[in-house]
Design a protein around this motif. Sequence first.
Motif: not given
Length: 294
Positions: A149-163
């Motif tokens: 997941q790229s920062v520009e798409r999912f946000g800084e410091g965000v673990d969008a997929d919980g990996d």
Amino acid sequence: MCLYWGSGLTFVTLDEKDLIPGRGARDESGKQPTLQEMSNFRATPGMFGAGYLEMLARQMTAELRAIRDQIAPGQTAALRAKGVYFGELSRRADGAWDVSKVEGLGALSLGTNGQEGPSLLIRPWHQAGAVVSLREFTNNAYNHHHGIQSVERFGEGVDADGDGFVNELTKDDVTAATLFQAVMAAPGRVIPNVPEVEAAVLRGEKLFETAGCASCHTPSLLLSYGGHQFTEPNPYNPAGNATPADTPVVTVDLNSALLPLPRLRLEPFSGTVAVPAYTDMKLHNMCGGAGAPG
Ligand code: HEC
């Protein structure tokens, strides 16, 4: 781990009791599909010459918008970009936009919001003209196909997929991956030096025109002055992708001899580049049989 496994589809079960859409029970027409019918093959499209294609699309969007911006309430104008006809755009007397006669652009580019005109954005990538730029595609593909997941798409410091990982791909990473694709060599045509073969190829080229193929597969579109200077990121990028406002802009001369060869030819006086890509950048309805809108 992927957020969207296989673009959001789980594997088929072909079980008629399985009601999860797209997985078991029914196809779009309500029929129980078989293994033979449940999918079709998708070939990975060629990516050579991609930078030239994206620049063509950007220039065509700018041309269409320039026409749009001149349309006053009550007026109609023919939309043309690089000689390709995109139908007509109108405004009613109250200023509302009428896109019903625009052709070759998808619904994503035709939405109007009261007094705000349609974006007329040409999206040269993905099926059915859905993706604006190599960068947008890259952000999609890293996530869909690699679980990154790229920062520009999912946000800084965000673990969008919980990996357990954050900031998996920086803006600079995406810029680099995008530029790699944009500068790929442009395919050329090599005609064997055998008179019979050469004659057959040239005859085929004529038949391609007389049979009507070239009405959609426009043999060449002209990048106007400056178009060979590929700038990243694309100024038309949608939300979730970096734009020139939020990351340093990198410019690459697509005609530089330092890049993988062959390159297209830069006309020395006009600064234009003919791009023989056999496309008109339009969407066409290919499924409607005779009489379908071209
Ligand atoms: C009405 C417009 C139109 C006409 C006329 C047309 N095509 Fe196409 N052609 C398309 C579109 C749109 C696609 C892409 C279809 C897709 O991928 O869904 C395509 C795809 C192709 C492809 C596959 C290209 C690739 O990269 O996968 C070939 C080859 C092709 N056309 C050849 C021809 C030939 C030969 C003719 C003339 C007999 C012709 N086309 C006439 C619109 C047209």
